[in-house]
Design a protein around this motif. Structure first.
Motif, PDB file in Angstrom:
ATOM      1  N   SER A   1       0.825  -1.214   0.000  1.00  0.00           N
ATOM      2  CA  SER A   1       0.000   0.000   0.000  1.00  0.00           C
ATOM      3  C   SER A   1       0.856   1.260   0.000  1.00  0.00           C
ATOM      4  CB  SER A   1      -0.918   0.002   1.221  1.00  0.00           C
ATOM      5  OG  SER A   1      -0.126   0.003   2.395  1.00  0.00           O
TER       6      SER A   1
ATOM      7  N   VAL B   1       1.441   4.103  -3.197  1.00  0.00           N
ATOM      8  CA  VAL B   1       0.705   5.320  -3.561  1.00  0.00           C
ATOM      9  C   VAL B   1       1.542   6.564  -3.238  1.00  0.00           C
ATOM     10  CG1 VAL B   1      -0.463   5.715  -1.370  1.00  0.00           C
ATOM     11  CG2 VAL B   1      -1.607   6.328  -3.500  1.00  0.00           C
TER      12      VAL B   1
ATOM     13  N   TRP C   1      -5.763  13.434  -1.697  1.00  0.00           N
ATOM     14  CA  TRP C   1      -6.478  12.187  -1.953  1.00  0.00           C
ATOM     15  C   TRP C   1      -5.559  10.990  -1.711  1.00  0.00           C
ATOM     16  CZ3 TRP C   1     -11.539  11.703  -2.836  1.00  0.00           C
ATOM     17  CH2 TRP C   1     -12.008  10.478  -3.323  1.00  0.00           C
ATOM     18  N   THR C   2      -4.364  11.045  -2.312  1.00  0.00           N
ATOM     19  CA  THR C   2      -3.433   9.930  -2.142  1.00  0.00           C
ATOM     20  C   THR C   2      -2.948   9.870  -0.694  1.00  0.00           C
ATOM     21  OG1 THR C   2      -1.688  11.386  -2.934  1.00  0.00           O
ATOM     22  CG2 THR C   2      -2.621   9.855  -4.531  1.00  0.00           C
TER      23      THR C   2
ATOM     24  N   LEU D   1      -5.536   7.950   1.012  1.00  0.00           N
ATOM     25  CA  LEU D   1      -5.452   6.532   0.626  1.00  0.00           C
ATOM     26  C   LEU D   1      -4.314   5.836   1.357  1.00  0.00           C
ATOM     27  CD1 LEU D   1      -6.057   6.484  -3.227  1.00  0.00           C
ATOM     28  CD2 LEU D   1      -7.582   5.761  -1.386  1.00  0.00           C
ATOM     29  N   TRP D   2      -3.242   6.588   1.553  1.00  0.00           N
ATOM     30  CA  TRP D   2      -2.088   6.025   2.241  1.00  0.00           C
ATOM     31  C   TRP D   2      -2.343   5.949   3.741  1.00  0.00           C
ATOM     32  CZ3 TRP D   2       1.682   8.042   5.677  1.00  0.00           C
ATOM     33  CH2 TRP D   2       2.834   7.258   5.800  1.00  0.00           C
TER      34      TRP D   2
ATOM     35  N   LYS E   1      -5.196   5.463   5.378  1.00  0.00           N
ATOM     36  CA  LYS E   1      -6.145   4.447   5.838  1.00  0.00           C
ATOM     37  C   LYS E   1      -5.427   3.171   6.288  1.00  0.00           C
ATOM     38  CE  LYS E   1     -10.211   2.785   6.659  1.00  0.00           C
ATOM     39  NZ  LYS E   1     -10.842   3.122   7.938  1.00  0.00           N
TER      40      LYS E   1
ATOM     41  N   TRP F   1      -8.789   7.805   7.458  1.00  0.00           N
ATOM     42  CA  TRP F   1      -8.601   8.485   6.170  1.00  0.00           C
ATOM     43  C   TRP F   1      -7.843   9.795   6.354  1.00  0.00           C
ATOM     44  CZ3 TRP F   1      -9.263   5.536   2.213  1.00  0.00           C
ATOM     45  CH2 TRP F   1     -10.244   4.570   2.208  1.00  0.00           C
TER      46      TRP F   1
END
Lengths: 222, 258, 206
Positions: B66, B69, B122-123, B126-127, B129, B135
């Protein structure tokens, strides 16, 4: 030159005194916003204690921002600003005078009122002093930066909301240093670094903001 | 009566070789020629960078797959700040030298900058989470990116709210200059605030023991982002030029040719 | 002292209002700017007053560019635009005082009272301006003319609107006196005005 500065400040103050309602409204707004937080979050004393500096500072930010509209807008509407642009006094001097007068009618009352609100949140006495001191250093920055925003949005459609959008992000350092200093003191640390940084930011704003506000005013009339 | 064409050329300091391409009508075809080249470069760098970062770079033993990203996140975060500075420089040039193209460049860059800021946020989420379990954390970098996004949105809102393009450019320029002075202060203050309020969390930039391939991947993706920004800025500035100069002689002549 | 304007051009959005406007104005001379609505009369006056920046051309006061002179040009200039530049909260007398301070000149209470007397507002001098009618407000703005004998260049935009016959007469007389003592004036107007000077220029726009 100081004669010119004095007459601008005197004029704006006299004008504000004739519109005392405006000034009072902003103070009432300030108090109401501060009162809303405990109602929304719950009156848990410890929570209130930690949140108090932030609440008072955010409310001060909002109240100062609302009062910005009267900085240039009414002079713009009745043509006085036009006369100021072609005045025998340098525009920079006029802008500085208006900012000082604005602070006297917005920042200073907030500073004087804030410790009373701090008492509501049971802040220790030393924190109250720092709260007042941080507002004393910080609110002039709000008037200075705000003047740039007010000048940029003169006569622009949706000006009020736009002004908030432009100015509030720029207020972030003031909020952090100001509220941070008060929080530091209530946690038993010194507020010195916070207040000096706030002072440095004030010094920088004194240099940049009048220039930018003048440029923005000239742009508005070009 | 002098027509708009010569007057506009005069106002842009034509005749001085340094300013030759500062005139919109000279820059328009040049930009058109440059776009395909930069687009090609962007595609090559993006392909290479994504390949390196998703297939070559080793799996992180703490964070698993993960973490990948982060390649996009770092490039986007770099570009978002860098573009704000570039935008402010164009704006300052426009304000000082009164060249029209500079203001157009500034407003052409702003949407790309805002886009990269948004991508970085946004990224980052994503990272966050899988790494932090939420988030959003009030991490110094994410918070200052968020405020940067507000600054971009403010610039775009101001320039679109003013109808007269000359005034819009110049007002935007003043705002961009004030903003660019403020950005480092905001970044610093947010960082200071962050260290006071919570212990050092896993930093986004300090990926533990960065491998050489990871670094290469980051650089490649960043170069791709760079090229992409140039392409979109040129693309946008061409349409701004056409829109603003629609009454000028040279645009009408081009319309006649087509 | 002279005012020289060379090849001035002005744009509003996409529309070119005028270009190639040139004139020179010497002491005791009057310039009338004529033209239909929307032809750029107000824009020309604002350019000459230094409120906006021309697309092309230059404006010189006593041989120097007004953009560089800035405040020292502004000191020599009296501009009354469409807006009266008055605060509703101030009395007529206060408004007049502020306007003079803005111009970097002083005025005594007696002078201001005399000015309001001459323009026919002596009985309203102590009233907040919000209680004045449109025409009366316009007259307060024009009372600045009575105090501006020391200001060489007058620029007046549509100042005859909303005035009654008597006030109009007074204003015409004021401009006349100003020209007679070697001042200069630029006026926009739709109708012919009875200003007696022989040294008059006309710029026709549109």
């Amino acid at each position: 030159m100081f004669q010119g500065l004095r007459s601008i400040i005197a004029r704006d103050l006299r004008l504000s005194m004739r519109r005392r309602g405006d000034v009072l409204n902003h103070l009432v707004f300030f108090v109401i916003v501060v009162t809303l937080f405990p109602l929304g979050v719950g009156p848990e004393p410890n929570l209130m204690h930690t949140m108090a500096p932030g609440i008072v500072w955010v409310a001060a930010l909002l109240a100062a921002m609302l009062s910005l509209q009267r900085l240039f807008a009414s002079d713009h509407a009745d043509g006085t600003l036009e006369q100021m642009l072609i005045s025998a006094h340098p525009l920079g001097l006029i802008v500085i005078g208006k900012i000082i007068a604005h602070w006297f009618m917005s920042g200073l009352p907030l500073t004087l009122l804030a410790p009373v609100l701090g008492v509501q949140f049971d802040l220790p006495q030393q924190a109250l002093w720092v709260l007042a001191l941080s507002l004393l250093i910080g609110t002039p920055v709000l008037s200075l930066i705000g003047a740039v925003g007010a000048a940029l949005t003169l006569g622009v459609r949706g000006g009020g909301v736009l002004l908030a959008l432009l100015v509030l992000p720029l207020y972030v350092p003031v909020l952090i240093f100001g509220a941070g200093g008060v929080a530091a003191v209530s946690n038993g640390m010194g507020a010195g670094p916070h207040l000096s940084l706030l002072g440095a930011f004030l010094a920088l704003s004194c240099v940049v903001a009048p220039w930018a506000a003048c440029a923005a005013l000239r742009v508005a009339y070009d | 009566m002098t027509n708009a064409y010569t007057l506009a050329a005069h106002a842009d300091g034509r005749g001085n070789p340094m300013f030759r391409f500062a005139a919109p009508q000279a820059f328009f075809p040049l930009a058109g020629k440059m776009i395909p080249w930069f687009a090609m470069l962007a595609a090559v760098f993006a392909a290479a960078g994504l390949y390196v970062s998703f297939f070559v770079a080793p799996t992180d033993f703490q964070q698993g797959e993960s973490y990948r990203v982060i390649f996009i996140h770092v490039a986007a975060a770099w570009m978002s700040m860098f573009l704000y500075v570039v935008m402010a420089i164009w704006a300052a040039i426009g304000l000082v030298l009164n060249t029209r193209l500079s203001g157009m460049m500034a407003s052409a860059i702003a949407p790309t900058g805002a886009m990269f800021t948004f991508v970085a946020l946004w990224t980052g989420a994503l990272w966050g989470k899988p790494t932090w379990g939420t988030w959003w954390v009030w991490d110094a970098r994410l918070t200052s990116e968020l405020i940067l996004l507000f600054l971009y949105l403010g610039f775009i809102a101001l320039t679109t709210a003013i109808d007269d393009p000359r005034r819009a450019d110049r007002a935007g320029a003043v705002l961009a200059i004030v903003g660019v002075i403020n950005v480092p202060i905001i970044y610093f203050s947010v960082k200071w605030w962050n260290t006071l309020h919570q212990g050092a969390s896993v930093s986004l930039t300090k990926a533990p023991s960065m491998a050489a391939t990871m670094f290469a991947g980051m650089i490649l993706v960043a170069l791709a982002a760079w090229m992409y920004s140039i392409v979109t800025a040129l693309w946008r500035v061409r349409s701004i030029i056409l829109e603003r100069e629609r009454n000028a002689l040279w645009v009408r002549e081009r319309g006649g040719e087509a | 002292m002279t005012l020289e304007v060379k090849d001035l051009a002005c744009e509003r959005g996409d529309v070119r209002l005028f270009s190639g406007v040139s004139f020179a104005l010497g002491e005791g001379e009057l310039l009338l700017v004529q033209g239909p609505n929307g032809s750029g009369k107000t824009s020309l006056l604002r350019l000459v007053a230094g409120l906006s920046r021309p697309v092309a051309g230059e404006i010189r006061w006593a041989g120097e560019d007004v953009r560089e002179l800035r405040e020292s040009y502004a000191r020599d200039l009296l501009f009354i635009g469409h807006a009266n530049a008055m605060k509703d909260e101030f009395t007529a007398e206060e408004n007049l005082a502020v306007a003079r301070e803005m111009a970097g000149r002083s005025s005594s209470r007696e002078e201001r009272a005399a000015a309001l007397e001459r323009i026919g507002l002596a009985h309203r001098a102590k009233l907040p301006s919000r209680y004045l009618s449109q025409g009366q407000k316009r007259r307060v703005a024009l009372a600045r003319l009575c105090l501006a004998a020391d200001t060489p260049l007058w620029i007046l935009d549509e100042h005859f609107a909303a005035l009654d016959a008597r006030a109009l007469e007074t204003v015409v007389a004021l401009v006349d006196e100003h020209l007679a003592r070697g001042g200069m004036a630029i006026l926009t107007t739709h109708q012919e005005v009875a200003i007696t000077t022989r040294l008059r220029h006309v710029v026709a726009l549109g």
